[in-house]
Design a protein around this motif. Structure first.
Motif, PDB file in Angstrom:
ATOM      1  N   ILE A   1       1.112  -1.681  -0.241  1.00 14.76           N
ATOM      2  CA  ILE A   1       0.461  -0.040   0.140  1.00 14.76           C
ATOM      3  C   ILE A   1       0.758   1.385  -0.365  1.00 14.76           C
ATOM      4  O   ILE A   1       0.367   2.521  -0.911  1.00 14.76           O
ATOM      5  N   GLY A   2       2.114   1.151   0.881  1.00 14.52           N
ATOM      6  CA  GLY A   2       3.173   2.457   0.679  1.00 14.52           C
ATOM      7  C   GLY A   2       3.461   2.702  -0.594  1.00 14.52           C
ATOM      8  O   GLY A   2       3.924   3.836  -1.119  1.00 14.52           O
ATOM      9  N   LEU A   3       3.609   1.962  -1.496  1.00 15.52           N
ATOM     10  CA  LEU A   3       4.632   1.530  -2.751  1.00 15.52           C
ATOM     11  C   LEU A   3       3.452   2.442  -3.895  1.00 15.52           C
ATOM     12  O   LEU A   3       3.664   3.453  -4.708  1.00 15.52           O
ATOM     13  N   LEU A   4       1.906   1.866  -3.431  1.00 12.75           N
ATOM     14  CA  LEU A   4       1.447   2.624  -3.931  1.00 12.75           C
ATOM     15  C   LEU A   4       1.151   4.261  -4.130  1.00 12.75           C
ATOM     16  O   LEU A   4       0.771   4.708  -4.578  1.00 12.75           O
ATOM     17  N   ASN A   5       0.995   4.413  -2.743  1.00 10.43           N
ATOM     18  CA  ASN A   5       0.887   5.939  -1.684  1.00 10.43           C
ATOM     19  C   ASN A   5       2.074   6.613  -2.935  1.00 10.43           C
ATOM     20  O   ASN A   5       1.797   7.337  -3.392  1.00 10.43           O
ATOM     21  N   VAL A   6       3.185   6.187  -2.851  1.00  8.58           N
ATOM     22  CA  VAL A   6       4.167   6.578  -2.774  1.00  8.58           C
ATOM     23  C   VAL A   6       3.865   6.868  -4.824  1.00  8.58           C
ATOM     24  O   VAL A   6       4.700   7.706  -5.181  1.00  8.58           O
ATOM     25  N   ALA A   7       3.709   5.907  -5.914  1.00  3.20           N
ATOM     26  CA  ALA A   7       3.651   6.733  -7.271  1.00  3.20           C
ATOM     27  C   ALA A   7       3.071   6.525  -7.619  1.00  3.20           C
ATOM     28  O   ALA A   7       3.083   8.060  -8.179  1.00  3.20           O
ATOM     29  N   TRP A   8       1.564   6.539  -6.232  1.00  2.68           N
ATOM     30  CA  TRP A   8       0.521   8.117  -6.888  1.00  2.68           C
ATOM     31  C   TRP A   8       1.097   9.227  -6.403  1.00  2.68           C
ATOM     32  O   TRP A   8       0.772  10.564  -7.553  1.00  2.68           O
ATOM     33  N   TRP A   9       1.080   9.702  -5.716  1.00  4.69           N
ATOM     34  CA  TRP A   9       1.946  10.723  -5.173  1.00  4.69           C
ATOM     35  C   TRP A   9       3.133  11.799  -6.349  1.00  4.69           C
ATOM     36  O   TRP A   9       2.444  12.455  -6.193  1.00  4.69           O
ATOM     37  N   LEU A  10       3.920  10.981  -6.803  1.00  5.30           N
ATOM     38  CA  LEU A  10       5.080  11.206  -6.898  1.00  5.30           C
ATOM     39  C   LEU A  10       4.848  11.287  -8.672  1.00  5.30           C
ATOM     40  O   LEU A  10       4.869  12.670  -9.369  1.00  5.30           O
ATOM     41  N   ARG A  11       3.693  10.541  -8.825  1.00  5.16           N
ATOM     42  CA  ARG A  11       2.908  11.349 -10.314  1.00  5.16           C
ATOM     43  C   ARG A  11       1.875  12.152 -10.217  1.00  5.16           C
ATOM     44  O   ARG A  11       2.576  13.137 -11.255  1.00  5.16           O
ATOM     45  N   TRP A  12       1.466  12.447  -9.134  1.00  3.19           N
ATOM     46  CA  TRP A  12       0.532  14.075  -9.181  1.00  3.19           C
ATOM     47  C   TRP A  12       1.737  14.953  -9.113  1.00  3.19           C
ATOM     48  O   TRP A  12       1.499  15.971 -10.048  1.00  3.19           O
TER      49      TRP A  12
END
Length: 176
Positions: free
Chosen positions: A87-98
């Protein structure tokens, strides 16, 4: 959500019992999922309330299933770490993409990206444990200490972003 997690983490680290350990772990999972939820709300915007409500329900269901499994079936440390890391990796990828998409028009977005990347660097302390320095500071203690300034930086991002959104929305209403 974060204050609750810090509270139970403090209680657990001062009084290690089966209940305080579970509350520490469960609240940490809630923080990770809440961050994903906040990312969803910020990136999809409030113009899609039905989608955000469905996603919130899914995250709450996931948290309930996660806690139920760890409580009723087996308290599996490896599973808990893997679930939170995923879940943390999903969070990182999503925030960084944004952050990358909005960097040209939002000058404050660097704060969000810095927090996300630094939290990942700090997460290595949780994964790569080492003996305590000076018989006091182990990797877990350094993880907790390191998260304090990041919350200040993320709060600064939230203030800047809220001011930006207020101005953007007030400009929309002026145009009407």
């Amino acid at each position: 959500v974060s204050l609750n997690a810090w509270f139970w983490s403090t209680v657990f680290h001062t009084r290690d019992t089966a209940v305080t350990e579970k509350l520490d772990y469960f609240c940490a999972s809630a923080v990770v999922l809440h961050s994903v939820y906040l990312c969803c709300v910020r990136t999809l915007g409030l113009r899609r309330p039905a989608l955000i409500s469905i996603f919130r329900a899914f995250l709450l269901l996931f948290l309930a299933c996660h806690i139920s499994y760890l409580t009723l079936v087996r308290f599996d440390y490896g599973y808990n770490m893997a679930a939170n890391a995923a879940i943390g990796l999903l969070n990182v990828a999503w925030w960084l993409r944004w952050c990358l998409q909005n960097r040209p028009r939002l000058p404050h977005v660097w704060k969000c990206a810095a927090v996300v990347l630094l939290l990942q660097a700090l997460a290595l302390l949780e994964l790569l444990d080492f003996p305590p320095l000076f018989w006091v500071l182990d990797a877990h203690a350094l993880w907790h200490i390191g998260t304090i300034p990041l919350n200040v930086l993320f709060y600064s991002f939230l203030v800047d972003d809220s001011l930006y959104l207020l101005k953007a929305n007030s400009d929309l209403f002026k145009a009407d």
